[in-house]
Write an enzyme that holds these catalytic residues in place. Structure first.
Site, PDB file in Angstrom:
ATOM      1  N   HIS A  13      46.301  44.675  45.386  1.00  0.00           N
ATOM      2  CA  HIS A  13      46.876  45.806  44.646  1.00  0.00           C
ATOM      3  C   HIS A  13      46.596  47.156  45.291  1.00  0.00           C
ATOM      4  CE1 HIS A  13      48.731  43.187  41.952  1.00  0.00           C
ATOM      5  NE2 HIS A  13      47.596  42.588  41.671  1.00  0.00           N
ATOM      6  N   ARG A  21      54.926  53.916  47.992  1.00  0.00           N
ATOM      7  CA  ARG A  21      55.458  55.069  48.723  1.00  0.00           C
ATOM      8  C   ARG A  21      55.862  54.725  50.150  1.00  0.00           C
ATOM      9  NH1 ARG A  21      54.601  60.316  46.551  1.00  0.00           N
ATOM     10  NH2 ARG A  21      55.163  60.030  44.381  1.00  0.00           N
ATOM     11  N   HIS A  46      46.584  37.836  49.367  1.00  0.00           N
ATOM     12  CA  HIS A  46      47.706  36.904  49.172  1.00  0.00           C
ATOM     13  C   HIS A  46      48.901  37.417  49.959  1.00  0.00           C
ATOM     14  CE1 HIS A  46      50.418  34.763  45.924  1.00  0.00           C
ATOM     15  NE2 HIS A  46      50.715  34.403  47.160  1.00  0.00           N
ATOM     16  N   ARG A  48      52.351  37.084  50.235  1.00  0.00           N
ATOM     17  CA  ARG A  48      53.463  36.462  49.503  1.00  0.00           C
ATOM     18  C   ARG A  48      54.668  36.333  50.412  1.00  0.00           C
ATOM     19  NH1 ARG A  48      52.908  36.446  43.594  1.00  0.00           N
ATOM     20  NH2 ARG A  48      55.054  35.752  43.666  1.00  0.00           N
ATOM     21  N   ARG A  52      55.503  41.506  49.129  1.00  0.00           N
ATOM     22  CA  ARG A  52      55.575  42.651  48.201  1.00  0.00           C
ATOM     23  C   ARG A  52      54.321  43.514  48.240  1.00  0.00           C
ATOM     24  NH1 ARG A  52      55.290  39.635  42.402  1.00  0.00           N
ATOM     25  NH2 ARG A  52      57.097  38.594  43.277  1.00  0.00           N
ATOM     26  N   THR A 104      50.724  35.395  40.001  1.00  0.00           N
ATOM     27  CA  THR A 104      50.711  33.932  40.053  1.00  0.00           C
ATOM     28  C   THR A 104      50.504  33.407  38.636  1.00  0.00           C
ATOM     29  OG1 THR A 104      49.626  34.233  42.181  1.00  0.00           O
ATOM     30  CG2 THR A 104      49.727  31.999  41.332  1.00  0.00           C
ATOM     31  N   GLU A 154      40.235  26.214  42.568  1.00  0.00           N
ATOM     32  CA  GLU A 154      40.054  27.471  41.840  1.00  0.00           C
ATOM     33  C   GLU A 154      40.770  27.310  40.503  1.00  0.00           C
ATOM     34  OE1 GLU A 154      40.385  31.148  43.935  1.00  0.00           O
ATOM     35  OE2 GLU A 154      41.063  32.224  42.148  1.00  0.00           O
ATOM     36  N   HIS A 220      43.060  42.641  40.160  1.00  0.00           N
ATOM     37  CA  HIS A 220      43.772  43.674  39.422  1.00  0.00           C
ATOM     38  C   HIS A 220      42.844  44.571  38.600  1.00  0.00           C
ATOM     39  CE1 HIS A 220      46.516  45.228  36.223  1.00  0.00           C
ATOM     40  NE2 HIS A 220      47.190  45.532  37.306  1.00  0.00           N
TER      41      HIS A 220
HETATM   42  N1  PXP Z   1      42.882  33.964  42.248  1.00  0.00           N
HETATM   43  C1  PXP Z   1      44.151  33.646  42.586  1.00  0.00           C
HETATM   44  C2  PXP Z   1      44.405  32.319  43.197  1.00  0.00           C
HETATM   45  C3  PXP Z   1      45.203  34.579  42.402  1.00  0.00           C
HETATM   46  O1  PXP Z   1      46.455  34.251  42.741  1.00  0.00           O
HETATM   47  C4  PXP Z   1      44.899  35.850  41.884  1.00  0.00           C
HETATM   48  C5  PXP Z   1      45.981  36.864  41.705  1.00  0.00           C
HETATM   49  O2  PXP Z   1      46.485  37.252  42.919  1.00  0.00           O
HETATM   50  C6  PXP Z   1      43.561  36.133  41.574  1.00  0.00           C
HETATM   51  C7  PXP Z   1      42.583  35.159  41.732  1.00  0.00           C
HETATM   52  C8  PXP Z   1      43.141  37.476  41.058  1.00  0.00           C
HETATM   53  O3  PXP Z   1      43.722  37.731  39.825  1.00  0.00           O
HETATM   54  P1  PXP Z   1      43.592  39.199  39.220  1.00  0.00           P
HETATM   55  O4  PXP Z   1      44.304  40.104  40.168  1.00  0.00           O
HETATM   56  O5  PXP Z   1      44.257  39.065  37.892  1.00  0.00           O
HETATM   57  O6  PXP Z   1      42.125  39.497  39.126  1.00  0.00           O
END
Ligand code: PXP
Length: 253
Positions: A13, A21, A46, A48, A52, A104, A154, A220
């Site tokens: 993020h 921007r 990640h 993607r 993105r 996800t 996980e 996040h």
């Molecule tokens: N673990 C995995 C496999 C994920 O896909 C994500 C989200 O990208 C996270 C952990 C982290 O989730 P959050 O951003 O909600 O903390």
């Protein structure tokens, strides 16, 4: 004495904010380095399919510039497999991906795709990456993950976190029980257990009480709270919450 609990900081993020921007800041690699200095035990990103947030160039820099382990999250596609084999990250976490989703949303379907996923992960394991599968706390998926030779599962904590935030106490308690039973089952089958998605300080403190869980991956909330307190402070607070939960796990047992 319970095993330590690691924190993987997800920097996706930071890239989301940069891409809003289209420029070069904030830089997710700089954030990852700051996270390492603040006590993160690893960095998760990640890549993607739609790029993105994290880009190929970010992943290339993360693979060489970090001092802590890199967890490369990706969909089980040929394109991503080729990239992971080139970068050889410490860990590869396979996640389901749908273009229209905001994040996800669910876990990976392993039980119905055992043969394909076993073939998919074999070269990644040979290249030295620890393969993790992002799944729901469902015994079928956990058993299938062990059968195909994953090193790690996980467990997706998103539904539990959502129920908690919606004030659905009974549903949250049920989902937490499911996660804890899933962690016990996976650990008993020889899998290393991680958890993540939607975790806040309070929810990380709570899930840290499950002694089988060895790593939390959090993005996040940390980046959101960093807006108010700074990334370094957010990571320190998260580590402290996790340590408090872990200390209660010792008291629980
Ligand atoms: N673990 C995995 C496999 C994920 O896909 C994500 C989200 O990208 C996270 C952990 C982290 O989730 P959050 O951003 O909600 O903390």
């Amino acid at each position: 004495m319970n095993a330590p609990l690691r924190l993987g900081v997800n920097v996706d993020h930071v890239a989301t904010l940069r891409n809003a921007r289209g420029g070069s800041y904030p830089d997710p690699v700089a954030a990852a380095k700051l996270a390492e200095a603040a006590g993160a035990d690893g960095i998760t990103a990640h890549l993607r399919e739609d790029r993105r947030h994290i880009t190929d160039a970010d992943m290339a820099r993360l693979a060489v510039e970090l001092t802590k382990p890199l967890n490369f999250e990706m969909a089980a596609t040929a394109e991503m497999q080729a990239l992971a084999l080139r970068r050889k990250p410490h860990a590869v976490c396979l996640v389901p991906e749908r273009r229209e989703e905001r994040t996800t949303e669910g876990g990976l379907e392993v039980a119905g795709e055992k043969a394909r996923l076993a073939d998919f992960i074999a070269p990644l394991r040979e290249a030295g990456s620890r393969v993790s599968l992002f799944i729901g706390a469902d015994p079928r998926q956990i058993e299938a993950s062990a059968e195909i030779g994953a090193a790690v599962v996980e467990l997706h904590t998103g539904a539990w976190c959502d129920a908690h935030h919606a004030g659905e106490a009974e549903e949250a308690a049920r989902l937490l029980r499911e996660l804890r039973e899933g962690a016990r089952l996976a650990h008993g089958l020889g899998l290393e257990v991680h958890a993540g998605h939607g975790l806040t300080y309070d929810l990380a403190r709570e899930i840290a009480r499950a002694p089988e869980i060895r790593e939390l991956n959090i993005g996040h909330f940390l980046i959101a709270d960093a807006v108010f307190v700074g990334l370094e402070a957010a990571i320190r607070r998260m580590k402290a919450a996790m340590a408090e939960g872990r200390a209660r796990a010792s008291a629980d047992s």
